[in-house]
Design a protein around this motif. Structure first.
Motif, PDB file in Angstrom:
ATOM      1  N   LEU A  19      17.594 -47.164   8.859  1.00  0.00           N
ATOM      2  CA  LEU A  19      17.329 -48.506   8.586  1.00  0.00           C
ATOM      3  C   LEU A  19      16.195 -49.308   9.251  1.00  0.00           C
TER       4      LEU A  19
ATOM      5  N   SER B  39      16.469 -51.679  11.275  1.00  0.00           N
ATOM      6  CA  SER B  39      16.875 -52.038  12.325  1.00  0.00           C
ATOM      7  C   SER B  39      16.767 -51.074  13.446  1.00  0.00           C
TER       8      SER B  39
ATOM      9  N   THR C 289      22.270 -54.049   4.912  1.00  0.00           N
ATOM     10  CA  THR C 289      22.268 -52.715   4.328  1.00  0.00           C
ATOM     11  C   THR C 289      23.467 -51.885   4.803  1.00  0.00           C
ATOM     12  N   LEU C 290      23.595 -51.990   6.167  1.00  0.00           N
ATOM     13  CA  LEU C 290      24.728 -51.035   6.670  1.00  0.00           C
ATOM     14  C   LEU C 290      26.176 -51.661   6.388  1.00  0.00           C
TER      15      LEU C 290
ATOM     16  N   GLU D 202      13.873 -57.464  10.730  1.00  0.00           N
ATOM     17  CA  GLU D 202      14.561 -56.120  10.366  1.00  0.00           C
ATOM     18  C   GLU D 202      15.680 -55.876  10.968  1.00  0.00           C
TER      19      GLU D 202
ATOM     20  N   LEU E 237      11.024 -48.067   5.285  1.00  0.00           N
ATOM     21  CA  LEU E 237      11.834 -48.794   4.453  1.00  0.00           C
ATOM     22  C   LEU E 237      11.177 -50.236   4.340  1.00  0.00           C
TER      23      LEU E 237
ATOM     24  N   GLY F 246      18.604 -54.721   8.207  1.00  0.00           N
ATOM     25  CA  GLY F 246      19.438 -53.279   8.622  1.00  0.00           C
ATOM     26  C   GLY F 246      20.896 -53.580   8.592  1.00  0.00           C
TER      27      GLY F 246
ATOM     28  N   GLN G  55      18.670 -48.264  13.333  1.00  0.00           N
ATOM     29  CA  GLN G  55      19.726 -47.437  13.208  1.00  0.00           C
ATOM     30  C   GLN G  55      19.728 -45.930  12.215  1.00  0.00           C
TER      31      GLN G  55
END
Length: 330
Positions: free
Chosen positions: A192, A194, A137-138, A130, A229, A134, A196
């Motif tokens: 996200l 993670s 993605t960020l 994860e 997600l 994340g 976040q």
């Protein structure tokens, strides 16, 4: 009864004219080739309208039947019975029933089993996975959509402190981090895998209400807590893989059609879950549910004034029915 056929040894293309007859449980081949074989060891091909039937021997040699009618009569005399699959294929009613049953199984798997499996897998994934998803993605969003926040530091600190002071509505609340970004696509927020939670400057400015901002954060924390997600990513990957296996080399658009269709249905489900999570969090902390409804009312009004759909509404569908549900929830 003798049946005319051609014999092939399975090693060369040479054809031999022979006759096939059955005596008891033994098949006899006579003519250019002489051989015997127990009928239990022979494999008979299924019936096809425009192709000769084949009888295959254990060593790979085979007969190509020339007199189909006589061969059918010979099979009846030996009490040969086609397999269930072949019988279904030869019966259009049975084929329709089997097709309908297959479609039903696929539909049930598509709508219920796949989401359930995705949820189970998401819950068992290690945290490191994860975190990587994340972070990736960020990074992508920062490169293409976001830019550094312009909200004053005291305002950001106040929002973080306020939300950190709230009690989560469920046990084992996940670790989270609130990040601020300026967005090229207007008011938005996202969570996200993670942990976040990204708030855009634009949504904070638009709402201009700390309780409403808490509603957005609570909703996004619901996504994190329920691993929404990751579940969507797992489902999309699974559908894409199955579509590739089934349809082969097709365009990316066609492969993604089932993914998009399922994702639309799945999004409605998880948005309700996230709304319920936010409502429970508000109730646990004595905040009016009206503030959560206000978020979507404010975004809807801005969307109507601009003559389009706000980005947050496109990924978090809002409607009068949804607001009514929030206000009417027990």
């Amino acid at each position: 009864m003798q049946v005319a056929a051609f014999y092939f040894d399975g090693k060369t293309s040479r054809r031999h004219a022979v006759s096939l007859e059955v005596d008891g449980d033994v098949a006899h081949i006579s003519g250019d080739v002489e051989r015997m074989c127990p009928i239990a060891q022979l494999r008979v091909s299924e019936r096809l309208n425009r192709a000769a039937r084949k009888v295959t021997f254990p060593d790979g040699a085979y007969l190509e039947i020339q007199d189909g009618a006589a061969f059918s009569e010979l099979l009846r005399s030996t009490r040969h019975r086609d397999s269930l699959v072949v019988r279904i294929q030869q019966n259009w009613r049975a084929s329709l029933i089997a097709t309908a049953a297959l479609l039903l199984v696929l539909a049930v798997s598509y709508l219920y089993l796949l989401p359930a499996a995705a949820g189970l897998i998401a819950r068992t994934l290690p945290a490191s996975v994860e975190q990587r998803v994340g972070a990736g993605t960020l990074d992508f969003l920062d490169d293409h959509i976001f830019s550094p926040t312009q909200l004053p530091a005291p305002r950001r600190a106040a929002i973080i402190a306020r939300f950190n002071a709230l009690t989560a509505p469920m046990a084992d609340a996940p670790a989270y981090e609130i990040l601020f970004r300026k967005s090229r696509i207007g008011p938005n927020a996202l969570a996200l895998p993670s942990g976040q939670i990204v708030l855009t400057d634009e949504i904070v400015t638009l709402l201009d209400d700390d309780d409403a901002v808490m509603g957005v954060l609570a909703h996004e924390l619901g996504h994190v807590h329920q691993r929404h997600l990751m579940r969507r990513l797992i489902q999309s990957s699974a559908i894409g893989a199955v579509a590739t296996v089934l349809f082969g080399d097709v365009s990316a658009v066609l492969v993604n059609v089932p993914t998009v269709l399922l994702d639309m249905k799945y999004s409605r489900d998880v948005e309700r879950e996230a709304d319920d999570y936010a409502l429970a969090m508000f109730q646990a902390n004595g905040i009016s549910r009206q503030k959560l409804a206000y978020v979507f009312e404010k975004l809807e009004n801005k969307s109507e004034n601009q003559g389009g759909v706000m980005p947050y509404l496109s990924s978090h569908p809002a409607s009068a029915e949804r607001v009514q549900r929030i206000l009417g929830a027990n």
